[in-house]
Enzyme design. Structure first.
Site, PDB file in Angstrom:
ATOM      1  N   ARG A 249       0.839  -1.198   0.000  1.00 19.06           N
ATOM      2  CA  ARG A 249       0.000   0.000   0.000  1.00 19.06           C
ATOM      3  C   ARG A 249       0.873   1.246   0.000  1.00 19.06           C
ATOM      4  O   ARG A 249       1.777   1.387   0.822  1.00 19.06           O
ATOM      5  CB  ARG A 249      -0.918   0.037   1.230  1.00 19.06           C
ATOM      6  CG  ARG A 249      -2.056  -0.952   1.205  1.00 19.06           C
ATOM      7  CD  ARG A 249      -3.112  -0.559   0.173  1.00 19.06           C
ATOM      8  NE  ARG A 249      -4.169  -1.560   0.085  1.00 19.06           N
ATOM      9  CZ  ARG A 249      -4.125  -2.609  -0.725  1.00 19.06           C
ATOM     10  NH1 ARG A 249      -3.084  -2.795  -1.509  1.00 19.06           N
ATOM     11  NH2 ARG A 249      -5.128  -3.464  -0.762  1.00 19.06           N
ATOM     12  N   ASP A 273       5.761  -0.635  -6.217  1.00 20.24           N
ATOM     13  CA  ASP A 273       4.666  -0.986  -7.118  1.00 20.24           C
ATOM     14  C   ASP A 273       3.395  -0.258  -6.719  1.00 20.24           C
ATOM     15  O   ASP A 273       2.393  -0.319  -7.429  1.00 20.24           O
ATOM     16  CB  ASP A 273       4.420  -2.494  -7.112  1.00 20.24           C
ATOM     17  CG  ASP A 273       3.371  -2.920  -8.135  1.00 20.24           C
ATOM     18  OD1 ASP A 273       3.459  -2.466  -9.290  1.00 20.24           O
ATOM     19  OD2 ASP A 273       2.464  -3.701  -7.781  1.00 20.24           O
ATOM     20  N   HIS A 297       1.584  -0.342 -10.292  1.00 20.23           N
ATOM     21  CA  HIS A 297       0.655  -1.176  -9.520  1.00 20.23           C
ATOM     22  C   HIS A 297       0.220  -2.394 -10.336  1.00 20.23           C
ATOM     23  O   HIS A 297      -0.968  -2.574 -10.649  1.00 20.23           O
ATOM     24  CB  HIS A 297      -0.552  -0.374  -9.059  1.00 20.23           C
ATOM     25  CG  HIS A 297      -1.236  -1.000  -7.867  1.00 20.23           C
ATOM     26  ND1 HIS A 297      -1.977  -0.264  -6.976  1.00 20.23           N
ATOM     27  CD2 HIS A 297      -1.285  -2.294  -7.418  1.00 20.23           C
ATOM     28  CE1 HIS A 297      -2.457  -1.069  -6.033  1.00 20.23           C
ATOM     29  NE2 HIS A 297      -2.046  -2.304  -6.291  1.00 20.23           N
ATOM     30  N   SER A 300      -0.747  -7.900  -9.208  1.00 24.58           N
ATOM     31  CA  SER A 300      -1.595  -9.053  -9.541  1.00 24.58           C
ATOM     32  C   SER A 300      -1.815  -9.195 -11.039  1.00 24.58           C
ATOM     33  O   SER A 300      -2.670  -9.981 -11.475  1.00 24.58           O
ATOM     34  CB  SER A 300      -2.957  -8.922  -8.844  1.00 24.58           C
ATOM     35  OG  SER A 300      -3.670  -7.798  -9.346  1.00 24.58           O
TER      36      SER A 300
END
Length: 333
Positions: A249, A273, A297, A300
């Site tokens: 975060r 990231d 980011h 995933s």
């Protein structure tokens, strides 16, 4: 026939109404289009707030992401709302307490992105330590002229000491990968964890972790208590040769303090990231530093993981709209 038309109209009327805030995996979209009355902001661009507020007025469910604020303003507009499902592990963009007060089910997607995000964490560690973006730019700019013994040297990951702050699913998965690099692993958490034995991780306090680690990587949720925990004092306690890597975060990090630590060489480098805000402005001072690697980011972002996250987000949503408990419910602590 007239009867067929009446039955079709009745079928549409009984379908739950869903607002989707972004372009989503095709399999997930097809399920929602089949089973719901779909209002879809089918674009790679963020949904404008005005469109979002308008779109939820009659919605029974919302399919959202980390970028979509589900706050009091929106909830007051969504009078029929029964469920909110976020295509993410994090849920700090949702007012969980207010949703619970109104009987609105909330679901997220924990576990499904664990391994993929752990892969990305190792990629970011290596890219930062071995100065990969600098090396790529050197090839493209013509700086690569001949072999030089000390040119473009970085730090080794193998055999290093890595400090993991928080040993949840992703932290543990990162630790498993680090075992293959013969790393010593330290961790800090609210309590000692039995699963740490699997990766031979040593439980310690934060000060010791920062003092002894060659790499420091947080893997904990963002809470009011730990917001901006990675501040000047935090970086001052790290080795000058250490690398900070954050894939959890952006709100955990005081970015001004991080810039100062990198610019003054208090720490060797950083790989991020996640940032605050996202996207990070192109003129942000962190992007002027060679020793700061920033990814957009993508923790995933594998095809298989995002597809699975899409299906789980739909399942959470459909259950919540039926008055059932989501597959992965989120409740206020």
């Amino acid at each position: 026939t007239i009867l067929d038309k009446m039955m079709a109209a009745a079928n549409v009327a009984t379908k739950p109404r869903v607002f989707v805030t972004c372009k989503i995996p095709e399999g997930a979209r097809q399920i929602l289009a089949r089973d719901c009355e779909l209002n879809h902001w089918n674009s790679d661009d963020p949904v404008p707030r005005s469109e979002f507020l308008k779109g939820v007025e009659n919605a029974d469910g919302i399919y959202c992401t980390l970028e979509d604020k589900i706050n009091l303003e929106l909830l007051d507009r969504a009078k029929n709302l029964k469920a909110v499902s976020t295509m993410s592990v994090g849920f700090d963009h949702i007012d969980i307490k207010e949703c619970a007060k109104r009987g609105i089910a909330v679901g997220n997607t924990p576990g499904y992105l664990t391994e993929t995000t752990a892969d990305l964490t190792l990629a970011l560690m290596l890219a930062t330590a071995r100065r990969v973006p600098e090396a790529v730019n050197a090839v493209k700019s013509g700086e690569w002229s001949h072999w030089r013994p000390e040119w473009m040297c970085g730090k080794d990951l193998h055999g290093s000491t890595v400090g993991i702050i928080g040993l949840g699913r992703i932290g543990l998965a990162v630790g498993r990968r680090l075992k293959g690099f013969n790393c010593r692993i330290l961790y800090t958490a609210p309590r000692e964890k039995a699963e740490a034995k699997e990766i031979s991780a040593e439980f310690t306090d934060l000060a010791t972790l920062l003092k002894e680690s060659d790499f420091v990587t947080p893997h904990c949720p963002l809470t009011p208590d730990n917001k901006l925990m990675c501040n000047s004092s935090f970086f001052d306690q790290m080795k000058s040769s250490a690398i900070f890597v954050n894939t959890t975060r952006g709100g955990l990090v005081d970015q001004d303090a991080l810039y100062d630590a990198l610019h003054s060489k208090k720490i060797y480098a950083a790989g991020l990231d996640v940032t605050s805000p996202e996207p990070l402005p192109t003129d942000h001072k962190l992007l002027t530093l060679k020793n700061c690697v920033v990814f957009p980011h993508i923790g995933s972002a594998s095809e298989a993981t995002r597809t699975e996250m899409g299906f789980i987000t739909v399942e959470n949503l459909m259950r919540g709209m039926r008055g059932e408990k989501p597959l992965h419910p989120v409740a206020p602590k």
